[in-house]
Design a protein around this motif. Structure first.
Motif, PDB file in Angstrom:
ATOM      1  N   PRO A 129       0.821  -1.210   0.000  1.00 37.79           N
ATOM      2  CA  PRO A 129       0.000   0.000   0.000  1.00 37.79           C
ATOM      3  C   PRO A 129       0.856   1.262   0.000  1.00 37.79           C
ATOM      4  N   VAL A 130       0.403   2.249  -0.736  1.00 41.62           N
ATOM      5  CA  VAL A 130       1.078   3.554  -0.784  1.00 41.62           C
ATOM      6  C   VAL A 130       0.018   4.653  -0.724  1.00 41.62           C
ATOM      7  N   TRP A 131       0.432   5.799  -0.232  1.00 42.78           N
ATOM      8  CA  TRP A 131      -0.371   7.009  -0.320  1.00 42.78           C
ATOM      9  C   TRP A 131       0.169   7.821  -1.486  1.00 42.78           C
ATOM     10  N   GLU A 132      -0.690   8.106  -2.447  1.00 42.38           N
ATOM     11  CA  GLU A 132      -0.308   8.922  -3.590  1.00 42.38           C
ATOM     12  C   GLU A 132      -0.952  10.290  -3.430  1.00 42.38           C
ATOM     13  N   ALA A 133      -0.127  11.328  -3.322  1.00 42.92           N
ATOM     14  CA  ALA A 133      -0.631  12.664  -3.036  1.00 42.92           C
ATOM     15  C   ALA A 133      -0.243  13.656  -4.118  1.00 42.92           C
ATOM     16  N   LYS A 134      -1.036  14.703  -4.233  1.00 41.77           N
ATOM     17  CA  LYS A 134      -0.735  15.857  -5.054  1.00 41.77           C
ATOM     18  C   LYS A 134      -0.724  17.066  -4.123  1.00 41.77           C
ATOM     19  N   VAL A 135       0.396  17.773  -4.119  1.00 40.92           N
ATOM     20  CA  VAL A 135       0.556  18.929  -3.233  1.00 40.92           C
ATOM     21  C   VAL A 135       0.885  20.145  -4.090  1.00 40.92           C
ATOM     22  N   ALA A 136       0.147  21.232  -3.888  1.00 36.48           N
ATOM     23  CA  ALA A 136       0.337  22.443  -4.682  1.00 36.48           C
ATOM     24  C   ALA A 136       1.188  23.452  -3.927  1.00 36.48           C
ATOM     25  N   ALA A 137       2.188  23.997  -4.622  1.00 38.53           N
ATOM     26  CA  ALA A 137       2.970  25.100  -4.087  1.00 38.53           C
ATOM     27  C   ALA A 137       2.118  26.366  -4.145  1.00 38.53           C
ATOM     28  N   PRO A 138       2.540  27.440  -3.448  1.00 41.30           N
ATOM     29  CA  PRO A 138       1.742  28.677  -3.454  1.00 41.30           C
ATOM     30  C   PRO A 138       1.461  29.233  -4.843  1.00 41.30           C
ATOM     31  N   ASP A 139       2.342  28.964  -5.819  1.00 46.82           N
ATOM     32  CA  ASP A 139       2.115  29.470  -7.180  1.00 46.82           C
ATOM     33  C   ASP A 139       1.247  28.534  -8.015  1.00 46.82           C
ATOM     34  N   GLY A 140       0.733  27.464  -7.410  1.00 47.88           N
ATOM     35  CA  GLY A 140      -0.140  26.539  -8.114  1.00 47.88           C
ATOM     36  C   GLY A 140       0.563  25.367  -8.756  1.00 47.88           C
ATOM     37  N   THR A 141       1.887  25.323  -8.689  1.00 49.52           N
ATOM     38  CA  THR A 141       2.622  24.193  -9.251  1.00 49.52           C
ATOM     39  C   THR A 141       2.359  22.945  -8.408  1.00 49.52           C
ATOM     40  N   VAL A 142       1.947  21.874  -9.063  1.00 53.47           N
ATOM     41  CA  VAL A 142       1.597  20.638  -8.361  1.00 53.47           C
ATOM     42  C   VAL A 142       2.786  19.687  -8.309  1.00 53.47           C
ATOM     43  N   HIS A 143       3.001  19.094  -7.146  1.00 55.25           N
ATOM     44  CA  HIS A 143       4.057  18.115  -6.942  1.00 55.25           C
ATOM     45  C   HIS A 143       3.431  16.765  -6.609  1.00 55.25           C
ATOM     46  N   LEU A 155       8.693   7.820  -0.989  1.00 53.40           N
ATOM     47  CA  LEU A 155       9.223   7.041  -2.100  1.00 53.40           C
ATOM     48  C   LEU A 155       9.504   7.894  -3.328  1.00 53.40           C
ATOM     49  N   ARG A 156       8.756   8.985  -3.471  1.00 52.46           N
ATOM     50  CA  ARG A 156       8.943   9.863  -4.622  1.00 52.46           C
ATOM     51  C   ARG A 156       8.394  11.235  -4.290  1.00 52.46           C
ATOM     52  N   SER A 157       9.087  12.260  -4.744  1.00 54.02           N
ATOM     53  CA  SER A 157       8.604  13.636  -4.605  1.00 54.02           C
ATOM     54  C   SER A 157       9.157  14.430  -5.783  1.00 54.02           C
ATOM     55  N   GLN A 158       8.271  14.840  -6.691  1.00 54.21           N
ATOM     56  CA  GLN A 158       8.723  15.537  -7.886  1.00 54.21           C
ATOM     57  C   GLN A 158       7.621  16.427  -8.436  1.00 54.21           C
ATOM     58  N   GLU A 159       8.032  17.425  -9.182  1.00 53.85           N
ATOM     59  CA  GLU A 159       7.064  18.312  -9.814  1.00 53.85           C
ATOM     60  C   GLU A 159       6.379  17.577 -10.951  1.00 53.85           C
ATOM     61  N   GLU A 160       5.074  17.727 -11.017  1.00 54.60           N
ATOM     62  CA  GLU A 160       4.347  17.063 -12.098  1.00 54.60           C
ATOM     63  C   GLU A 160       4.643  17.772 -13.416  1.00 54.60           C
ATOM     64  N   PRO A 161       5.008  17.018 -14.447  1.00 51.99           N
ATOM     65  CA  PRO A 161       5.362  17.640 -15.729  1.00 51.99           C
ATOM     66  C   PRO A 161       4.142  18.135 -16.498  1.00 51.99           C
TER      67      PRO A 161
END
Length: 260
Positions: A129-143, A155-161
């Motif tokens: 099992p994993v938690w898959e999250a989307k986190v937005a920076a203040p400028d709206g960029t999603v990670h 396990l992974r943390s990166q800006e969504e392309p």
């Protein structure tokens, strides 16, 4: 749940089992495709009280949520009597050690000034099992942030392309207008389900359905408050209940139960 705003979500690796029923948010359907608009457009939150399922009322009283109940009655809770989806929810939740609240905190901590916009409990590549999250920076960029739901490791943390300026503006609008935190939304949902476990939450635009006072909602960016769509699994029957919660007032707008 991807924030590939203008693209469809990438295909999930084989072996990953989807336990959610929610559809793709309307505001995610037009991401990188915004450039083509002139051509054709774009075609644990804690235990709470008992939340027994009820039939949809003929008329909705002011202030009471609308209730939808698709699916057939659930089983007894024993694995042998469960449908495939409910048995999978049982296995996934039982294997997880990191609850919703901790997963939200850990995911948000990966992005400076970040705000959660999407999270779900799912199967990883190795079926863990994993938690898959989307986190937005203040400028709206999603990670994209993936957490091991057993160890809590990132396990992974990166800006969504592939995010466009329009995508970022849309996300910024959501996180700026939302006054209810994901933790508060989770507690509201589990307050209606004794022993319920939150396995997903998503910040989205109002989808145009009737709201809690019976008024027709407005769609997308044209109006209406943002909503938290919170998914709760109930140990015992392992049904999946989805709550639409107004992200400004905190009111429960609708409730639907999936017994499949």
């Amino acid at each position: 749940m991807g924030f590939d705003f203008l693209n469809d979500r990438p295909a999930r690796p084989r072996g990953r089992v989807r336990v959610f029923r929610r559809g793709r948010p309307a505001w995610l359907l037009c991401g990188a495709a915004a450039a083509a608009v002139l051509v054709g457009g774009c075609g644990d939150g804690g235990d709470g009280g008992e939340g027994a399922a009820t039939s949809p009322p003929a008329a909705t009283a002011t202030g009471s949520p609308r209730t939808e109940q698709p699916g057939s009655p659930g089983g007894t809770g024993a694995t042998g009597n469960l449908t495939g989806d409910r048995a999978e929810r049982q296995a996934l939740v039982s294997a997880s050690k990191v609850g919703y609240g901790q997963a939200v905190d850990d995911a948000v901590a990966e992005v400076d000034g970040g705000k959660l916009v999407d999270i779900e409990l799912d199967r990883g590549r190795g079926s863990d099992p994993v938690w898959e999250a989307k986190v937005a920076a203040p400028d709206g960029t999603v990670h994209e942030v993936t957490l091991d739901a057993v160890s809590g490791d990132v396990l992974r943390s990166q800006e969504e392309p592939g995010q466009s300026d329009d995508d970022r503006k849309e996300v910024t609008d959501l996180i700026t207008r939302a006054e209810v935190s994901p933790d508060e939304a989770g507690k509201t949902a589990t307050g209606r389900k004794k022993g319920g476990r939150v396995i997903g939450a998503e910040l989205d635009h109002h989808d145009g359905r009737e709201d809690h006072d019976g008024q027709e909602g407005q769609e997308g960016r044209e109006g209406g408050n943002p909503v938290w769509k919170v998914e709760v699994v109930t140990p015992g029957d392992w049904n999946l209940t989805t709550y639409d919660i107004d992200a400004v007032s905190g009111d429960v707008l609708s409730e639907s139960v999936d017994r499949d």
